[in-house]
Design a protein around this motif. Structure first.
Motif, PDB file in Angstrom:
ATOM      1  N   ILE A  68       8.592  -0.579  -5.635  1.00 28.09           N
ATOM      2  CA  ILE A  68       7.403  -1.370  -5.287  1.00 28.09           C
ATOM      3  C   ILE A  68       7.191  -1.349  -3.779  1.00 28.09           C
ATOM      4  O   ILE A  68       6.089  -1.118  -3.307  1.00 28.09           O
ATOM      5  N   GLY A  69       8.247  -1.562  -3.025  1.00 25.91           N
ATOM      6  CA  GLY A  69       8.141  -1.582  -1.572  1.00 25.91           C
ATOM      7  C   GLY A  69       7.382  -2.797  -1.088  1.00 25.91           C
ATOM      8  O   GLY A  69       7.165  -3.758  -1.821  1.00 25.91           O
ATOM      9  N   SER A  70       6.975  -2.748   0.159  1.00 26.86           N
ATOM     10  CA  SER A  70       6.157  -3.828   0.698  1.00 26.86           C
ATOM     11  C   SER A  70       5.339  -3.296   1.861  1.00 26.86           C
ATOM     12  O   SER A  70       5.688  -2.291   2.479  1.00 26.86           O
ATOM     13  N   LEU A  71       4.265  -3.973   2.129  1.00 25.85           N
ATOM     14  CA  LEU A  71       3.422  -3.611   3.257  1.00 25.85           C
ATOM     15  C   LEU A  71       4.008  -4.208   4.528  1.00 25.85           C
ATOM     16  O   LEU A  71       4.837  -5.120   4.476  1.00 25.85           O
ATOM     17  N   PHE A  72       3.569  -3.706   5.648  1.00 24.46           N
ATOM     18  CA  PHE A  72       3.956  -4.228   6.968  1.00 24.46           C
ATOM     19  C   PHE A  72       5.457  -4.163   7.215  1.00 24.46           C
ATOM     20  O   PHE A  72       6.045  -5.087   7.755  1.00 24.46           O
ATOM     21  N   ASN A  73       6.072  -3.066   6.794  1.00 19.36           N
ATOM     22  CA  ASN A  73       7.492  -2.854   7.107  1.00 19.36           C
ATOM     23  C   ASN A  73       7.636  -1.493   7.780  1.00 19.36           C
ATOM     24  O   ASN A  73       6.656  -0.802   8.023  1.00 19.36           O
ATOM     25  N   ASP A  74       8.846  -1.097   8.055  1.00 21.06           N
ATOM     26  CA  ASP A  74       9.069   0.166   8.764  1.00 21.06           C
ATOM     27  C   ASP A  74       9.248   1.366   7.838  1.00 21.06           C
ATOM     28  O   ASP A  74       9.591   2.447   8.294  1.00 21.06           O
ATOM     29  N   ASN A  75       9.002   1.191   6.544  1.00 17.61           N
ATOM     30  CA  ASN A  75       9.152   2.276   5.589  1.00 17.61           C
ATOM     31  C   ASN A  75       7.797   2.559   4.932  1.00 17.61           C
ATOM     32  O   ASN A  75       7.389   1.835   4.019  1.00 17.61           O
ATOM     33  N   PRO A  76       7.099   3.610   5.341  1.00 18.80           N
ATOM     34  CA  PRO A  76       5.771   3.884   4.795  1.00 18.80           C
ATOM     35  C   PRO A  76       5.771   4.725   3.520  1.00 18.80           C
ATOM     36  O   PRO A  76       4.757   5.309   3.170  1.00 18.80           O
TER      37      PRO A  76
ATOM     38  N   LEU B 113       6.496   3.892  -3.310  1.00 16.09           N
ATOM     39  CA  LEU B 113       5.604   4.530  -4.282  1.00 16.09           C
ATOM     40  C   LEU B 113       4.447   3.645  -4.704  1.00 16.09           C
ATOM     41  O   LEU B 113       3.419   4.158  -5.135  1.00 16.09           O
ATOM     42  N   ILE B 114       4.612   2.349  -4.612  1.00 13.30           N
ATOM     43  CA  ILE B 114       3.537   1.494  -5.097  1.00 13.30           C
ATOM     44  C   ILE B 114       2.774   0.846  -3.948  1.00 13.30           C
ATOM     45  O   ILE B 114       1.591   1.123  -3.761  1.00 13.30           O
ATOM     46  N   ALA B 115       3.396   0.007  -3.166  1.00 13.15           N
ATOM     47  CA  ALA B 115       2.666  -0.740  -2.142  1.00 13.15           C
ATOM     48  C   ALA B 115       1.990   0.185  -1.134  1.00 13.15           C
ATOM     49  O   ALA B 115       0.787   0.069  -0.883  1.00 13.15           O
ATOM     50  N   ASP B 116       2.734   1.106  -0.571  1.00 16.47           N
ATOM     51  CA  ASP B 116       2.175   1.963   0.477  1.00 16.47           C
ATOM     52  C   ASP B 116       1.234   3.023  -0.074  1.00 16.47           C
ATOM     53  O   ASP B 116       0.092   3.145   0.373  1.00 16.47           O
ATOM     54  N   GLN B 117       1.701   3.810  -1.047  1.00 16.81           N
ATOM     55  CA  GLN B 117       0.881   4.907  -1.545  1.00 16.81           C
ATOM     56  C   GLN B 117      -0.399   4.411  -2.210  1.00 16.81           C
ATOM     57  O   GLN B 117      -1.480   4.929  -1.947  1.00 16.81           O
ATOM     58  N   ARG B 118      -0.292   3.411  -3.026  1.00 15.12           N
ATOM     59  CA  ARG B 118      -1.484   2.977  -3.761  1.00 15.12           C
ATOM     60  C   ARG B 118      -2.467   2.234  -2.880  1.00 15.12           C
ATOM     61  O   ARG B 118      -3.665   2.237  -3.159  1.00 15.12           O
ATOM     62  N   THR B 119      -1.991   1.653  -1.791  1.00 17.07           N
ATOM     63  CA  THR B 119      -2.917   1.072  -0.819  1.00 17.07           C
ATOM     64  C   THR B 119      -3.764   2.184  -0.201  1.00 17.07           C
ATOM     65  O   THR B 119      -4.984   2.038  -0.045  1.00 17.07           O
ATOM     66  N   LEU B 120      -3.134   3.307   0.113  1.00 17.73           N
ATOM     67  CA  LEU B 120      -3.889   4.444   0.645  1.00 17.73           C
ATOM     68  C   LEU B 120      -4.850   5.021  -0.399  1.00 17.73           C
ATOM     69  O   LEU B 120      -5.977   5.399  -0.077  1.00 17.73           O
ATOM     70  N   TRP B 121      -4.419   5.085  -1.655  1.00 15.88           N
ATOM     71  CA  TRP B 121      -5.308   5.566  -2.719  1.00 15.88           C
ATOM     72  C   TRP B 121      -6.557   4.695  -2.808  1.00 15.88           C
ATOM     73  O   TRP B 121      -7.676   5.198  -2.898  1.00 15.88           O
ATOM     74  N   VAL B 122      -6.336   3.387  -2.815  1.00 15.22           N
ATOM     75  CA  VAL B 122      -7.461   2.457  -2.928  1.00 15.22           C
ATOM     76  C   VAL B 122      -8.373   2.578  -1.709  1.00 15.22           C
ATOM     77  O   VAL B 122      -9.598   2.505  -1.830  1.00 15.22           O
ATOM     78  N   PHE B 123      -7.796   2.802  -0.532  1.00 14.71           N
ATOM     79  CA  PHE B 123      -8.618   2.965   0.661  1.00 14.71           C
ATOM     80  C   PHE B 123      -9.556   4.168   0.524  1.00 14.71           C
ATOM     81  O   PHE B 123     -10.740   4.079   0.856  1.00 14.71           O
ATOM     82  N   VAL B 124      -9.050   5.284   0.031  1.00 15.28           N
ATOM     83  CA  VAL B 124      -9.890   6.467  -0.172  1.00 15.28           C
ATOM     84  C   VAL B 124     -11.022   6.137  -1.148  1.00 15.28           C
ATOM     85  O   VAL B 124     -12.174   6.524  -0.934  1.00 15.28           O
ATOM     86  N   MET B 125     -10.707   5.396  -2.198  1.00 14.19           N
ATOM     87  CA  MET B 125     -11.734   5.011  -3.165  1.00 14.19           C
ATOM     88  C   MET B 125     -12.761   4.056  -2.537  1.00 14.19           C
ATOM     89  O   MET B 125     -13.956   4.158  -2.812  1.00 14.19           O
ATOM     90  N   LEU B 126     -12.297   3.146  -1.685  1.00 16.33           N
ATOM     91  CA  LEU B 126     -13.217   2.226  -1.003  1.00 16.33           C
ATOM     92  C   LEU B 126     -14.187   2.973  -0.099  1.00 16.33           C
ATOM     93  O   LEU B 126     -15.361   2.587   0.004  1.00 16.33           O
TER      94      LEU B 126
END
Length: 185
Positions: free
Chosen positions: A139-147, A150-163
């Motif tokens: 799951i990971g988390s946002l705003f940490n030092d590990n980008p 698989l879920i928090a970081d990658q899917r945030t970028l996926w959603v951004f592209v869709m936005l």
């Protein structure tokens, strides 16, 4: 300093005017096609049967991926799953995983397809976290030092592209643009 600021603004406002109508939508669709299209299409193919007519048959794997805890509870017997709403959810989810990415790449009904993909990604994330019980590392988390979670970081970028596609549209090089020009004539 004032002339440097004016020059800076002139250059970037000029770029925005030149690229604003077509570049962002085309770039977002290109990124989607290059990074996510095959991911979603391959995932969709794991949910249908084999062969020529297998495409029209939703597999047990589709149920296991979309409704994992329910399938476990019925010992993977799809006959025990009610059509409404559960089988309907599986069928819609399976075929939307084919249709939405194709629409985005073609630039057809792009804004609606991108909005549908955002919903799809949100539901997919919920299913992964609560249905498949993925761990905190995945799951990971946002705003940490590990980008690379698989879920928090990658899917945030996926959603951004869709936005970007929802807000800016597909750009000039798209079927939406061609059909829009054709209908205005």
């Amino acid at each position: 300093m004032g002339s440097l600021t004016r020059a800076y603004e002139a250059v970037f406002h000029g770029l925005d005017r030149i690229l604003g109508g077509w570049f962002l939508g085309l770039a977002a669709r290109f990124v989607f096609a290059a990074v996510l299209f095959l991911y979603f299409i391959n995932s969709a193919f794991t949910k249908v049967g084999d062969g020529l007519f297998g495409f029209f048959h939703v597999s047990v794997g589709a149920y296991a991926q979309i409704l994992p805890k329910m399938m476990e509870a019925v010992s993977y017997n799809t006959a025990e799953i009610a059509f409404f709403p559960y089988k309907l959810i599986v069928y819609v989810g399976t075929y939307m995983e084919f249709i939405l990415p194709i629409l985005i790449v073609l630039g057809l009904f792009t804004r609606l397809a991108a909005l549908g993909m955002i919903g799809f990604i949100v539901i997919m994330t919920y299913t992964d976290i609560y249905g498949h019980d993925v761990g905190a590392d995945t799951i990971g988390s946002l705003f940490n030092d590990n980008p690379s979670s698989l879920i928090a970081d990658q899917r945030t970028l996926w959603v951004f592209v869709m936005l970007v596609l929802v807000l800016k549209g597909p750009g000039f090089i798209s079927l939406d643009y061609l059909f829009g020009r054709w209908s205005r004539r």
